[in-house]
Enzyme design. Structure first.
Site, PDB file in Angstrom:
ATOM      1  N   PRO A 100       0.828  -1.206   0.000  1.00  0.00           N
ATOM      2  CA  PRO A 100       0.000   0.000   0.000  1.00  0.00           C
ATOM      3  C   PRO A 100       0.868   1.263   0.000  1.00  0.00           C
ATOM      4  CG  PRO A 100      -0.825  -1.581   1.600  1.00  0.00           C
ATOM      5  CD  PRO A 100       0.489  -2.109   1.126  1.00  0.00           C
ATOM      6  N   ILE A 101       0.511   2.210  -0.851  1.00  0.00           N
ATOM      7  CA  ILE A 101       1.277   3.451  -0.978  1.00  0.00           C
ATOM      8  C   ILE A 101       0.855   4.443   0.107  1.00  0.00           C
ATOM      9  CG2 ILE A 101       1.802   5.420  -2.486  1.00  0.00           C
ATOM     10  CD1 ILE A 101       2.982   2.840  -3.490  1.00  0.00           C
ATOM     11  N   GLY A 102       1.828   5.132   0.664  1.00  0.00           N
ATOM     12  CA  GLY A 102       1.518   6.196   1.617  1.00  0.00           C
ATOM     13  C   GLY A 102       0.934   5.699   2.917  1.00  0.00           C
ATOM     14  N   ALA A 103       1.247   4.459   3.291  1.00  0.00           N
ATOM     15  CA  ALA A 103       0.675   3.888   4.512  1.00  0.00           C
ATOM     16  C   ALA A 103       1.735   3.607   5.562  1.00  0.00           C
ATOM     17  CB  ALA A 103      -0.092   2.612   4.177  1.00  0.00           C
ATOM     18  N   SER A 107       6.902   1.583   1.185  1.00  0.00           N
ATOM     19  CA  SER A 107       6.758   1.478  -0.270  1.00  0.00           C
ATOM     20  C   SER A 107       7.853   2.252  -1.002  1.00  0.00           C
ATOM     21  CB  SER A 107       5.377   1.973  -0.710  1.00  0.00           C
ATOM     22  OG  SER A 107       5.146   3.308  -0.283  1.00  0.00           O
ATOM     23  N   SER A 108       8.186   3.448  -0.518  1.00  0.00           N
ATOM     24  CA  SER A 108       9.208   4.248  -1.208  1.00  0.00           C
ATOM     25  C   SER A 108      10.576   3.586  -1.099  1.00  0.00           C
ATOM     26  CB  SER A 108       9.255   5.671  -0.645  1.00  0.00           C
ATOM     27  OG  SER A 108       9.680   5.687   0.712  1.00  0.00           O
ATOM     28  N   ALA A 109      10.892   3.012   0.065  1.00  0.00           N
ATOM     29  CA  ALA A 109      12.170   2.329   0.231  1.00  0.00           C
ATOM     30  C   ALA A 109      12.250   1.101  -0.675  1.00  0.00           C
ATOM     31  CB  ALA A 109      12.370   1.916   1.685  1.00  0.00           C
ATOM     32  N   ALA A 110      11.170   0.332  -0.747  1.00  0.00           N
ATOM     33  CA  ALA A 110      11.157  -0.865  -1.590  1.00  0.00           C
ATOM     34  C   ALA A 110      11.349  -0.497  -3.055  1.00  0.00           C
ATOM     35  CB  ALA A 110       9.860  -1.628  -1.397  1.00  0.00           C
ATOM     36  N   ASP A 151      14.335   1.892   6.871  1.00  0.00           N
ATOM     37  CA  ASP A 151      13.486   1.364   5.802  1.00  0.00           C
ATOM     38  C   ASP A 151      14.301   0.730   4.686  1.00  0.00           C
ATOM     39  OD1 ASP A 151      11.527   2.519   7.335  1.00  0.00           O
ATOM     40  OD2 ASP A 151      10.497   3.482   5.668  1.00  0.00           O
TER      41      ASP A 151
END
Length: 316
Positions: A100-103, A107-110, A151
């Site tokens: 999920p984005i922005g949760a 997500s940004s690190a992955a 992260d």
């Protein structure tokens, strides 16, 4: 010529925010991943596309960036990785993502880790896991302004880790079928880090004591994980949550998810990530996770079971 790499999302069990101030943290990779596929382009521009995010962008040396659809968000991390670690030749980039984005689930690190690994492979550069983690952290710092290495470290290495400053220790703990994550859209991580920093500047003595207390909780949680002391681990999560509330990163929706989880049988539940919205993690005996999941979804929240992932970044 092509290249493909994937990296997992993460959940923080203990130590978020305190880790920014040099305190330890415990986090685990979860079984939700971001996958970057790179192929050579025969056009004079780079195309970045994600069907999962309804995102498409064109990057041209002549006209710059054109966002055809979607939001910048996660795209900023891909663009910064390209700026640092690509030679500007046209390529096609495709992103698939189940995080999920922005949760607050990394997500940004992955995406950053997967992009760097895929670029290294595409350019036939030799790289190590520490190098990927370090460079991914650099990208996150550039995009966010402030970021801990947690992260990007967990996304790169996978597993369950104890991070103390820059020292990473893989630790053992039986968390299979024991975790439920509830999530909403969060405030930007940088905004929440700034909020805590400002509170730290206004009340340094109080805030430093809170950060020290979170550090003590994290160290004790490490021992509880190793000895599989489930009751202690749950109680420590609840204490940690009280301190996160005190530093100002809780919200009404997070609090509702936390208490809904506890009422449904969670041994412990707390914010995971930056807060201000985002995600909570609930820990329970395996036979209670289904009930916790049902209770959260019945209240209208997004929720999912999450198992630890022993796999970090994978080049395919």
């Amino acid at each position: 010529m092509g290249s493909k790499a994937s990296a997992p999302g993460k959940a923080i069990l203990f130590g978020e925010h305190a880790v920014v101030y040099g305190k330890p943290a415990i986090a685990l990779a979860i079984d939700k991943r971001a996958t970057i596929t790179i192929k050579e382009s025969h056009r004079d521009y780079t195309r970045i596309k994600s069907d999962d995010l309804d995102l498409e962008a064109i990057l041209s040396p002549e006209t710059g960036l054109k966002l055809k659809k979607g939001e910048m968000g996660i795209l900023n991390y891909i663009l910064k990785a390209l700026e640092f670690y690509h030679d500007s030749t046209p390529i096609n980039i495709k992103l698939k993502i189940s995080i999920p984005i922005g949760a607050g689930l990394g997500s940004s690190a992955a995406v950053t880790v997967a992009t760097i690994a895929a670029l290294d492979n595409y350019h036939k550069r030799k790289s190590t896991l520490p190098s990927i983690a370090r460079r991914a952290h650099r990208v996150e710092l550039e995009v966010q302004g402030a970021a801990s290495p947690l992260d990007t470290s967990i996304s790169t290495h996978g597993g369950l880790i104890y991070l103390d400053k820059e020292k990473i220790e893989q630790i053992k703990g039986d968390l299979k079928d024991s975790l439920v994550i509830g999530y909403t859209r969060s405030e930007e991580t940088a905004k929440m880090v700034k909020l805590v920093k400002e509170r730290m500047e206004r009340h340094p003595q109080i805030m430093n004591l809170i950060m020290d207390a979170i550090a003590h909780i994290t160290r004790k949680a490490r021992k509880a994980l190793k000895s599989d002391d489930k009751e202690c681990l749950g109680e420590l999560m609840n204490i940690n949550q009280g301190l996160l509330d005190a530093i100002g990163v809780n919200s009404k929706s997070l609090s509702e998810m936390i208490y809904t989880s506890r009422e449904a049988g969670a041994l412990g539940s707390k914010i995971t990530g930056a807060g201000g919205g985002g995600s909570i993690i609930a820990y329970s005996h395996p036979d209670r996770t289904g009930q916790i999941l049902e209770s959260l979804t019945a209240r209208g929240y997004n929720a999912m079971k999450a198992n630890p992932s022993t796999r970090g970044v994978l080049i395919q």
